[in-house]
Enzyme design. Structure first.
Site, PDB file in Angstrom:
ATOM      1  N   GLU A   1     -27.480  17.260 -18.081  1.00 39.22           N
ATOM      2  CA  GLU A   1     -28.118  16.094 -18.835  1.00 39.22           C
ATOM      3  C   GLU A   1     -28.007  14.691 -18.209  1.00 39.22           C
ATOM      4  O   GLU A   1     -27.965  13.899 -19.025  1.00 39.22           O
ATOM      5  CB  GLU A   1     -27.919  16.463 -20.212  1.00 39.22           C
ATOM      6  CG  GLU A   1     -28.345  17.765 -20.837  1.00 39.22           C
ATOM      7  CD  GLU A   1     -28.180  18.011 -22.249  1.00 39.22           C
ATOM      8  OE1 GLU A   1     -28.774  17.042 -23.097  1.00 39.22           O
ATOM      9  OE2 GLU A   1     -28.187  19.137 -22.655  1.00 39.22           O
TER      10      GLU A   1
ATOM     11  N   ALA B   1     -25.335  13.165 -17.819  1.00 42.51           N
ATOM     12  CA  ALA B   1     -23.995  12.756 -18.103  1.00 42.51           C
ATOM     13  C   ALA B   1     -22.859  12.686 -16.897  1.00 42.51           C
ATOM     14  O   ALA B   1     -21.844  12.038 -17.006  1.00 42.51           O
ATOM     15  CB  ALA B   1     -23.264  13.618 -19.135  1.00 42.51           C
TER      16      ALA B   1
ATOM     17  N   GLY C   1     -23.997  12.737 -13.384  1.00 42.86           N
ATOM     18  CA  GLY C   1     -24.772  12.350 -12.293  1.00 42.86           C
ATOM     19  C   GLY C   1     -26.205  12.258 -12.318  1.00 42.86           C
ATOM     20  O   GLY C   1     -26.594  13.101 -13.570  1.00 42.86           O
TER      21      GLY C   1
ATOM     22  N   TYR D   1     -37.934  32.095 -31.291  1.00 42.91           N
ATOM     23  CA  TYR D   1     -38.287  30.569 -31.356  1.00 42.91           C
ATOM     24  C   TYR D   1     -38.960  30.604 -32.804  1.00 42.91           C
ATOM     25  O   TYR D   1     -39.944  31.115 -33.059  1.00 42.91           O
ATOM     26  CB  TYR D   1     -39.449  30.436 -30.205  1.00 42.91           C
ATOM     27  CG  TYR D   1     -39.682  29.129 -29.922  1.00 42.91           C
ATOM     28  CD1 TYR D   1     -40.462  28.229 -30.864  1.00 42.91           C
ATOM     29  CD2 TYR D   1     -39.359  28.397 -28.850  1.00 42.91           C
ATOM     30  CE1 TYR D   1     -40.764  27.124 -30.637  1.00 42.91           C
ATOM     31  CE2 TYR D   1     -39.628  26.944 -28.305  1.00 42.91           C
ATOM     32  CZ  TYR D   1     -40.341  26.421 -29.190  1.00 42.91           C
ATOM     33  OH  TYR D   1     -40.718  25.114 -28.744  1.00 42.91           O
TER      34      TYR D   1
END
Length: 536
Positions: A262, A264, A266, A456
C-alpha cells in the site's frame, strides 16, 4: 512490442463521491431511495462544493526542477484528499474531508518518482501514493500532524503498456494505467489481463498490486498476486527491480514484499504481468434456492469440483431482491463460464445440474453460448447492471443520511455458516440499538475456493444526523469483533489502509510485524511513505 496509447478522460470524475459526476442520482431519486429506509432525512444533503472547503495555500513548494510535475490547484487537491468509502463520502457531504494535500504530483517516469521522493524526504513531506483514488479503507489520505506538508503522488501519467510478449502471454505495464486503458492497449494483441474488480473503470494496475486486489472472477486466478511475473518499485533507499520469471524458489520473493504494501515501502512503477487470450465463448445462468444453507453447500461442491466457473456468486434473499435477481425470497446463485477456444455450455450444464442436486431451481435453458448469439440469462443481466450501479446508489443514500456501506472477509468453509449468521445478528442488533430503527444486513459470496469463501456484506440503516460517520465506525467495530472471533480475515480484497489497521494488527503474527517494521525503517528511513498504513 511497445505501446503508445494514452489514457483518455473525457468525462469529469466526482471529487466527493464514486465515479463520474454525471452518473449520480438526482435529488428526486435520492428522496425515493431514502423513503425505503425508515428514519432517513426528508430531503437529500446538498452536493458539496469545493469552494466551500476554504482550501488555503500549500505548506510547501516544489523546486523549479520539479514544478512542471506538480499542481497546487484547489480542485486538484480536493479530489486527492480521500478515497471513496462511505465515510469519505459522508465527510465530504458535511464539508469535513480531513487534511487536504498541499500538492498533487504526476510523474511521467521512474526518475520523476525518485526525484519527488528525494525532495519530499529532504523537506519532511508525507507522500501518499494515488492511483485511481478508489480506496475504501482510508488508504489514500493523510491522518496526522507530524509532517510539514502532504504530497499526493498521482501515477496516472504513467499509463502505458510498454511491451507485449505475445508468445509468453505477458506484458510490461506502467503502474498508473487505468483498467479500461490497460485492456484497450492489450486488445489488438488478442490478450487480456482478465482482472476486473468493481472499481475497474476507476483504478490502476499499481493500485491493484499495492492492495492485493481481487478481481470479479470467483475462482482460479482472481487475486492480482497470481498475475505477477516481476515488479519495479522506487523506494527512498533505491529502486527494486525483480527478474521476470515464470516461477522461482530462490528465497523469499522480493515481489511479495511489495504486493499489498500500500505504498508504505515503495512506489510500484511498473510490472510484468501474465495475460490470457481473450474469451470468445461465454455462458451464464441463475439458479434459485429456497434455503440459503442448501445454496452454501452447492457452492462448496462447485468450488471443489473441476468445473472452475468464472462467476460463482451466491446472493442471499435480501441481496437478490436488492439487485433485481429475484423478488420471491429466494437466494440466487449466479453462474458464469468463459473460454477462449471452446464452447462452455457443457460445463454450465454440469454446474446447473450440480446445483439442482442441492435443491437449486433453474427454469431457463442452460447452456446458452453468447459467442453463438444466444441471449443471456435475464436474472444474470439484472444482477450485472445492479453491480455496476450500486456505488452510485450508495452515494445517493448517503445524501439521505442513511448508512449504506459494505465490508468483506474470507474464512474456511467450516466457519462460513456461523460467521454469516453472527454478522447479520450482531451488526443488525447494534444498528437497532444505536438508531432505534431496524437495519438490513445482506450477504453475498463473491469468491469461492475449495477450502473456503469470501462473504461480502451490505449494511443499510438509518443514520444519526451529523453523526453518520461515527455510527458507521461503531457498526464496523462490531463487525470486526465478529470476524476476529471467527478467525475470518479483516479484508479479502479491499486492503488495510488506515480503517482496518486495528484489526490487521490483531490478525498478523508479531514476528512478521517486527520484520515489517524493520523493512519500513530500512526502505523509508525518514518515514514519508503513506504514514500510518500497515505500520507506525
Amino acid at each position: 512490442m511497445a505501446g503508445t496509447t494514452a489514457q483518455p478522460m473525457s468525462r469529469t470524475r466526482s471529487w466527493w463521491g464514486w465515479g463520474w459526476a454525471d452518473a449520480h442520482p438526482g435529488d428526486a431519486e435520492c428522496t425515493a431511495m431514502g423513503a425505503l429506509i425508515p428514519g432517513t432525512l426528508d430531503r437529500p444533503l446538498p452536493v458539496p462544493r469545493i469552494r466551500d472547503l476554504g482550501i488555503g495555500s500549500p505548506a510547501a513548494e516544489p523546486p523549479r526542477s520539479l514544478a512542471h510535475l506538480v499542481s497546487a490547484d484547489p480542485a486538484d487537491r480536493a479530489a486527492h484528499a480521500m478515497g471513496k468509502a462511505y465515510r469519505d463520502v459522508m465527510r465530504a457531504l458535511h464539508g469535513q474531508p480531513g487534511r487536504i494535500p498541499d500538492l498533487v504530483a504526476r510523474p511521467r517516469d521512474e526518475q520523476g518518482v525518485a526525484d519527488l521522493l528525494e525532495w519530499a524526504g529532504d523537506r519532511q513531506v508525507a507522500v501518499i501514493p494515488y492511483g485511481g483514488g478508489s480506496s475504501v479503507t482510508g488508504g489514500v489520505e493523510y491522518r496526522g500532524d507530524t509532517h510539514r506538508a502532504v504530497l499526493s503522488l498521482d501515477l496516472t501519467a504513467m499509463g502505458r503498456v510498454l511491451e507485449v510478449d505475445a508468445g509468453g502471454r505477458a506484458a510490461r505495464i506502467q503502474a498508473g494505467t487505468l483498467g479500461p486503458a490497460l485492456e484497450d492497449q492489450l486488445r489488438p494483441h488478442g490478450l487480456t489481463l482478465r482482472h476486473f474488480p468493481q472499481s475497474f473503470e476507476f483504478s490502476t494496475l499499481g493500485g491493484w498490486l499495492a492492495t492485493r486486489a481481487g478481481g470479479h472472477y470467483a475462482t482460479g486466478r482472481t487475486h492480482i498476486d497470481d498475475c505477477v511475473q516481476s515488479l519495479s518499485v522506487v523506494t527512498p533507499a533505491g529502486t527494486s527491480s525483480s527478474w521476470r520469471l515464470p516461477a522461482s524458489g530462490a528465497g523469499p520473493s522480493p515481489d511479495r514484499l511489495f504486493l499489498g504494501s500500500e505504498g508504505a515501502l515503495g512506489i510500484i512503477t511498473e510490472a510484468w504481468v501474465r495475460l490470457q487470450e481473450r474469451p470468445r465463448h461465454k455462458a451464464s445462468a441463475a439458479v434459485a434456492f429456497t434455503d440459503f444453507q442448501d445454496a452454501l453447500r452447492a457452492v462448496r461442491a462447485l468450488a471443489q469440483s473441476d468445473l472452475s466457473p468464472a462467476n460463482c456468486r451466491l446472493l442471499d434473499s435480501g441481496e437478490a431482491a436488492l439487485s433485481g435477481a429475484a423478488q420471491d425470497g429466494s437466494a440466487v446463485l449466479v453462474l458464469g463460464f468463459e473460454s477462449a477456444d471452446e464452447p462452455v455450455t457443457a460445463r454450465l450444464d454440469r454446474a446447473v445440474g450440480l446445483a439442482r442436486s442441492y435443491g437449486g431451481r433453474y427454469g431457463g435453458t442452460a447452456g446458452r453460448d453468447e459467442a453463438a448469439g444466444d441471449a443471456g440469462d435475464a436474472a444474470v443481466g439484472a444482477w450485472r447492471s445492479a453491480f455496476l450501479r450500486m456505488p452510485y446508489l450508495r452515494d445517493g443514500l448517503a445524501r439521505m443520511g442513511a448508512i449504506a456501506e459494505t465490508f468483506e472477509t474470507a474464512a474456511c468453509w467450516d466457519r462460513i455458516p456461523g460467521l454469516i449468521d453472527a454478522v447479520r445478528t450482531e451488526v443488525g442488533a447494534a444498528a437497532l440499538k444505536a438508531t432505534g430503527h431496524p437495519a438490513t444486513v445482506n450477504c453475498r459470496l463473491t469468491h469461492v475456493y475449495p477450502d473456503g469463501a469470501a462473504p461480502y456484506f451490505t449494511v443499510l440503516a438509518a443514520g444519526r444526523a451529523g453523526a453518520e460517520v461515527a455510527l458507521w465506525d461503531e457498526l464496523k467495530a462490531v463487525a470486526g469483533e465478529v470476524l476476529h472471533r471467527h478467525r475470518a480475515t479483516i479484508t479479502h480484497h479491499h486492503a488495510v489502509g488506515r480503517d482496518h489497521r486495528p484489526d490487521y494488527d490483531r490478525q498478523r503474527p508479531e514476528p512478521f510485524a517486527l520484520a515489517l517494521r524493520a523493512a519500513k525503517g530500512a526502505l523509508d528511513p525518514r518515514g514519508i511513505l503513506n504514514p500510518g498504513v500497515l505500520v507506525d
